[in-house]
Write an enzyme that holds these catalytic residues in place. Structure first.
Site, PDB file in Angstrom:
ATOM      1  N   ASP A 143      67.218  -3.465   0.095  1.00 57.75           N
ATOM      2  CA  ASP A 143      68.571  -3.578  -0.467  1.00 57.75           C
ATOM      3  C   ASP A 143      68.579  -5.547   0.641  1.00 57.75           C
ATOM      4  OD1 ASP A 143      69.748  -2.788   2.119  1.00 57.75           O
ATOM      5  OD2 ASP A 143      71.206  -1.411   0.818  1.00 57.75           O
ATOM      6  N   SER A 144      68.371  -5.400   1.930  1.00 58.50           N
ATOM      7  CA  SER A 144      68.199  -6.466   1.990  1.00 58.50           C
ATOM      8  C   SER A 144      67.785  -8.078   1.423  1.00 58.50           C
ATOM      9  CB  SER A 144      66.668  -6.227   3.292  1.00 58.50           C
ATOM     10  OG  SER A 144      65.825  -6.447   2.333  1.00 58.50           O
TER      11      SER A 144
ATOM     12  N   ASP B  72      65.963   0.755  -1.790  1.00 54.68           N
ATOM     13  CA  ASP B  72      66.389   1.470  -1.688  1.00 54.68           C
ATOM     14  C   ASP B  72      67.122   1.884  -3.027  1.00 54.68           C
ATOM     15  OD1 ASP B  72      66.155   1.383   1.044  1.00 54.68           O
ATOM     16  OD2 ASP B  72      66.719  -0.707   1.273  1.00 54.68           O
TER      17      ASP B  72
ATOM     18  N   LYS C 220      64.999   5.344  -1.217  1.00 54.03           N
ATOM     19  CA  LYS C 220      65.117   5.814   0.291  1.00 54.03           C
ATOM     20  C   LYS C 220      66.855   5.765   0.324  1.00 54.03           C
ATOM     21  CE  LYS C 220      65.296   2.135   3.575  1.00 54.03           C
ATOM     22  NZ  LYS C 220      66.104   1.564   3.915  1.00 54.03           N
TER      23      LYS C 220
ATOM     24  N   GLU D 193      70.587   6.063   3.121  1.00 52.98           N
ATOM     25  CA  GLU D 193      71.116   5.575   4.353  1.00 52.98           C
ATOM     26  C   GLU D 193      71.840   7.449   4.754  1.00 52.98           C
ATOM     27  OE1 GLU D 193      72.617   1.732   4.997  1.00 52.98           O
ATOM     28  OE2 GLU D 193      71.430   0.744   3.969  1.00 52.98           O
TER      29      GLU D 193
ATOM     30  N   GLU E 224      66.068   2.595  12.488  1.00 51.53           N
ATOM     31  CA  GLU E 224      66.667   1.333  12.675  1.00 51.53           C
ATOM     32  C   GLU E 224      67.215   1.146  13.985  1.00 51.53           C
ATOM     33  OE1 GLU E 224      68.314  -2.424  10.001  1.00 51.53           O
ATOM     34  OE2 GLU E 224      67.695  -0.447   9.210  1.00 51.53           O
TER      35      GLU E 224
END
Length: 279
Positions: free
Chosen positions: A44-45, A83, A112, A114, A181
């Protein structure tokens, strides 16, 4: 032939660490694939480095699916992760499954998420449904407002212990991989030692099974990169294949354990992260 989780585990068993880069288009996917990158992540960066936003929060499932399909066409070999972006799984397991199916149908081999122990029911449903899951602990870019900014996590003892417990809960729920991270190096190392997950570090620890960087950081595009970034274009040749050479050096340094060095990880009294896109 596209790589698999089984193939990744065989590389680790042979003593070779895994390289991962974020990627968003077919052209870079081809270059990274040919340079030997093990895993490509549509993070999502992309909201920040591609769309020009100030956080990852506005990224949608449709955005991720579009870029996954681009990678799938450009890369025939690397393992592909995607993501699940902010808002696509917070309502619960059923919402997460619906959106994960969209990403898998676009070409992802793993999704992925979070978060920590609170996501155990979501991870369990995804895994039962045949969708491999990568967790993400430590600094969570999608939680930036709750965290008070892009800051190193796990500096206090209670925070450090929670990160380890969250990693263990994700493993127990069936996750196969974990991104760690922006945590102090001892915390990253503790997660590696106390779980059997495939651990991927970004500002975590050399003990991780692999490393990930945002491609814009690794290629020196970012103006003020975080401590854990190494610019592999620095000193690169001026030949037309300079980017491929830079990526090959990244792959080899990760595989051998040369990257990250001590200068790329945070000590127990961890510094703040000045600027970060997350993975």
């Amino acid at each position: 032939m596209r790589s698999t989780l089984t193939a990744l585990r065989k590389k680790l068993a042979a003593g070779r660490k895994l390289s991962m880069l974020t990627c968003y288009d077919a052209s870079f996917a081809r270059v990274f694939d040919e340079a030997g990158v093990d895993c490509l992540l549509v993070g999502d960066s992309l909201g920040m480095v591609v769309q020009g936003r100030d956080s990852t929060l506005p990224v949608t499932v449709a955005d991720i699916a579009y870029h996954v399909a681009c990678l799938q066409r450009g890369s025939p070999r690397a393992f592909l992760l995607a993501d699940l972006p902010f808002g696509s799984y917070q309502e619960g397991p059923t919402q997460a499954l619906r959106n994960a199916v969209t990403l898998m149908q676009a070409g992802a081999q793993m999704v992925k998420v979070e978060g920590g122990a609170e996501l155990a029911p979501t991870v369990e449903l995804l895994v039962r449904s045949g969708i491999p899951v990568c967790g993400h602990v430590g600094l969570l870019p999608s939680h930036v407002h709750a965290l008070g900014g892009f800051r190193v996590q796990g500096k206090a003892q209670a925070e450090a212990e929670r990160i380890v417990v969250d990693a263990q809960a994700l493993e127990a729920a069936g996750a196969a991989m974990l991104v760690i991270e922006a945590v102090p190096e001892p915390v990253g190392r503790a997660v590696c030692e106390q779980t059997s997950l495939i651990t991927i570090g970004i500002g975590a620890s050399p003990a991780c099974d692999g490393q990930v960087l945002v491609l814009h950081d690794m290629l020196g595009v970012t103006a003020s990169p975080a401590k854990f970034v190494k610019n592999y274009m620095a000193g690169a040749s001026t030949r037309g294949d300079a980017v491929a050479d830079a990526v090959r050096r990244y792959v080899e340094e990760v595989a051998s354990g040369a990257f990250p060095g001590p200068e790329h990880v945070y000590g127990a009294a961890a510094e703040a992260v000045p600027r970060i896109y997350g993975a």
